[in-house]
Design an enzyme around this catalytic site. Structure first.
Site, PDB file in Angstrom:
ATOM      1  CD  GLU A  95      46.061 -28.885 -28.014  1.00 22.42           C
ATOM      2  OE1 GLU A  95      45.488 -28.291 -27.076  1.00 22.42           O
ATOM      3  OE2 GLU A  95      47.191 -29.402 -27.908  1.00 22.42           O
ATOM      4  CD1 TRP A 107      43.477 -29.707 -22.276  1.00 28.98           C
ATOM      5  CD2 TRP A 107      44.435 -31.664 -21.771  1.00 28.98           C
ATOM      6  NE1 TRP A 107      44.018 -29.597 -21.017  1.00 28.98           N
ATOM      7  CE2 TRP A 107      44.613 -30.777 -20.686  1.00 28.98           C
ATOM      8  CE3 TRP A 107      44.947 -32.952 -21.680  1.00 28.98           C
ATOM      9  CZ2 TRP A 107      45.289 -31.148 -19.516  1.00 28.98           C
ATOM     10  CZ3 TRP A 107      45.631 -33.324 -20.522  1.00 28.98           C
ATOM     11  CH2 TRP A 107      45.788 -32.431 -19.465  1.00 28.98           C
ATOM     12  CD1 TRP A 112      48.591 -23.763  -1.487  1.00 21.68           C
ATOM     13  CD2 TRP A 112      50.071 -23.380  -3.115  1.00 21.68           C
ATOM     14  NE1 TRP A 112      48.382 -24.705  -2.466  1.00 21.68           N
ATOM     15  CE2 TRP A 112      49.283 -24.497  -3.478  1.00 21.68           C
ATOM     16  CE3 TRP A 112      51.065 -22.954  -3.990  1.00 21.68           C
ATOM     17  CZ2 TRP A 112      49.453 -25.184  -4.670  1.00 21.68           C
ATOM     18  CZ3 TRP A 112      51.237 -23.634  -5.183  1.00 21.68           C
ATOM     19  CH2 TRP A 112      50.446 -24.740  -5.510  1.00 21.68           C
ATOM     20  CG  ASN A 136      48.145 -23.935 -24.384  1.00 15.01           C
ATOM     21  OD1 ASN A 136      47.418 -23.821 -23.415  1.00 15.01           O
ATOM     22  ND2 ASN A 136      48.844 -25.042 -24.619  1.00 15.01           N
ATOM     23  CD1 TRP A 163      46.328 -25.223  -6.913  1.00 14.00           C
ATOM     24  CD2 TRP A 163      44.558 -24.577  -8.116  1.00 14.00           C
ATOM     25  NE1 TRP A 163      45.249 -25.941  -6.467  1.00 14.00           N
ATOM     26  CE2 TRP A 163      44.151 -25.578  -7.183  1.00 14.00           C
ATOM     27  CE3 TRP A 163      43.609 -24.040  -8.973  1.00 14.00           C
ATOM     28  CZ2 TRP A 163      42.834 -26.025  -7.094  1.00 14.00           C
ATOM     29  CZ3 TRP A 163      42.290 -24.483  -8.886  1.00 14.00           C
ATOM     30  CH2 TRP A 163      41.920 -25.468  -7.954  1.00 14.00           C
ATOM     31  CD1 TRP A 203      44.182 -21.476 -14.210  1.00 11.21           C
ATOM     32  CD2 TRP A 203      46.130 -21.306 -13.131  1.00 11.21           C
ATOM     33  NE1 TRP A 203      44.743 -20.263 -14.538  1.00 11.21           N
ATOM     34  CE2 TRP A 203      45.931 -20.126 -13.894  1.00 11.21           C
ATOM     35  CE3 TRP A 203      47.289 -21.418 -12.367  1.00 11.21           C
ATOM     36  CZ2 TRP A 203      46.858 -19.075 -13.910  1.00 11.21           C
ATOM     37  CZ3 TRP A 203      48.213 -20.380 -12.388  1.00 11.21           C
ATOM     38  CH2 TRP A 203      47.991 -19.229 -13.142  1.00 11.21           C
TER      39      TRP A 203
END
Length: 462
Positions: A273, A276, A304, A340, A358, A381
């Site tokens: 993590e 990331w 969109w 999360n 997004w 996102w």
């Protein structure tokens, strides 16, 4: 005696602060924080982050006072404020820890150049990332676009340095400071921060206590517990890392030291993590407009949909009729944080079921999350939308019903955040016997899923 101006930014801590450590070894120090929301390209903080910043600075100011020096607060463009502080204090050097957002790098580079030309010592330090973004590259020298080989390359590098002890005694002159309250970082129209105050205590001491508690207990079983939103199975360190109240070096080495009690898989996933987080910052470093432009340019043609205000409000305030989505968005509004697993579900629902850009979600999270940072917020996102590097497959659309049944089977998380469902017999699918006060589903999951899949497939073919 040499006098160094230490300019704090997203590193609001005393321990493992390389700039402060080097300055204290050199001699006297003046420590400042500059609220700069006017320099070109600087993104103003969201409401929840401003609340956190106020309280973090208040805590840090007390910590420095205990060591005998003030925390000097100034506001305005850093290009003007820092030279003025040098003149007022009589400092002959300026130290800071590096930032990685392009607009901030530009400010730092310009200051470093001008101050060096005037004869001042100017030094920057690595403090907030385990690996510098320009150091981890592919064999051809280009940045990584996929996480797994990126993290493998990081782990093949020399281990991150050991954390530095904080100075025990600091000396320096008094310099005039602005009043923190006059910055008006706290809510001033109506007090929406009650849930934040109940949930969080910003500051370095709290961050260290959370880390100690995690590595001595919670990390054991982390691989499974981190998936369950109704369980305290995560570290809750994200906002403390975002504001630099604790460093990734402290987290990394504390986790490694816990290896005697935690399983190898738990530790590997937890440190992954951190990896990331590093990956997201590398993406932003090489793609400065990550929060406003698709990482994959082909997504510029994605169809969109423009939601009406009622639909968007339903998502933002947890009134979609899908319990997992609503519980997550209500948790976010109340605490400034969301689990999360639920973040992925609410993001998928917005961009794939509702077909909303997004960037709308990224901006809402930027304003409401206490841990929203420029890299992780934007990159995650884009991951959900499929427009980013190493993105979720286009056909991966999180079904909120399936997700809540799998990761919150007893409905404890749903009932905690949705009072209307506390007596519901079918808490995962309440529309079968709709409780009073709870809305019907905003959309048809099957129909909206097919619409999204068709749009993504058309994009792939183009």
């Amino acid at each position: 005696m040499a006098l160094t101006l230490v300019w704090l930014r997203d590193d609001l801590r005393i321990a493992d602060n390389p700039a402060l450590h080097a300055a204290a070894e050199r001699g006297d120090v003046v420590v400042c924080y500059v609220l700069d929301e006017v320099s070109e390209g600087i993104r103003p903080l969201g409401g929840a982050s401003r609340w956190w910043l106020h309280n973090s600075l208040s805590s840090l100011r007390s910590a420095f006072e205990d060591q005998g020096i003030p925390l000097v607060l100034r506001s305005g463009p850093a290009a003007d404020v820092i030279p003025r502080l040098i003149e007022e204090s009589g400092a002959d050097a300026v130290f800071w820890n590096r930032r990685y957002v392009l607009a901030e790098r530009n400010v730092d580079a310009a200051l470093k150049g001008s101050l060096s030309d005037e004869g001042y010592q100017v030094h920057s330090f690595q403090a907030n990332l385990l690996f510098e973004p320009w150091e981890v590259t592919t064999g051809s020298g280009s940045p990584y676009k996929v996480f797994t080989p990126f993290w493998r390359a990081c782990r093949n590098r020399p281990a991150p340095r050991e954390p530095l002890d904080g100075p025990t005694v600091l000396r320096g002159p008094n310099v005039d400071s602005e009043d923190l309250d006059e910055w008006r970082l706290l809510p001033d129209t109506f007090d929406w921060a009650g849930g934040l105050r109940q949930t969080w205590t910003p500051g370095e001491l709290t961050a260290q206590a959370l880390l100690d508690r995690f590595v001595t207990g919670t990390v054991d079983g982390y691989a499974d517990a981190r998936q369950l939103p109704d369980v305290e199975g995560t570290s809750r360190l994200s906002p403390h890392l975002r504001f630099g109240e604790i460093s990734p070096f402290q987290v990394w080495h504390s986790a490694r030291a816990a290896s005697t009690s935690a399983t190898a898989s738990d530790l590997a996933i937890f440190t992954q993590e951190l990896g990331w987080r590093e990956f997201c910052w590398q993406l932003l470093y090489h793609q400065p407009r990550l929060a406003t432009e698709n990482y994959r340019p082909q997504f510029d043609a994605f169809p969109w949909q423009q939601p009406d205000s009622d639909e968007l409000d339903a998502w933002q305030y947890g009134r979609t009729g899908f319990p997992l989505i609503d519980a997550g968005m209500r948790q976010l509004w109340h605490t400034g944080w969301m689990h999360n697993r639920v973040r992925m579900a609410v993001g998928s629902f917005l961009v794939k079921n509702m077909m909303v850009d997004w960037r709308v979600g990224e901006q809402w999270f930027w304003d409401t999350l206490v841990d929203a940072d420029p890299a992780n917020n934007a990159a995650n996102w884009q991951w959900v939308a499929g427009s980013g590097a190493d993105a979720a497959p286009y056909f991966r659309i999180f079904n909120p019903v399936t997700q809540s049944k799998k990761f919150d089977p007893d409905g404890g998380y749903l009932r905690r955040w949705i009072p209307e469902l506390r007596s519901a017999h079918k808490v995962h699918e309440p529309w079968t016997d709709l409780p009073a006060g709870y809305p019907p589903p905003l959309l048809d999951l099957k129909v909206s899923r097919e619409r999204a899949l068709n749009a993504y497939q058309d994009l792939r073919q183009d």
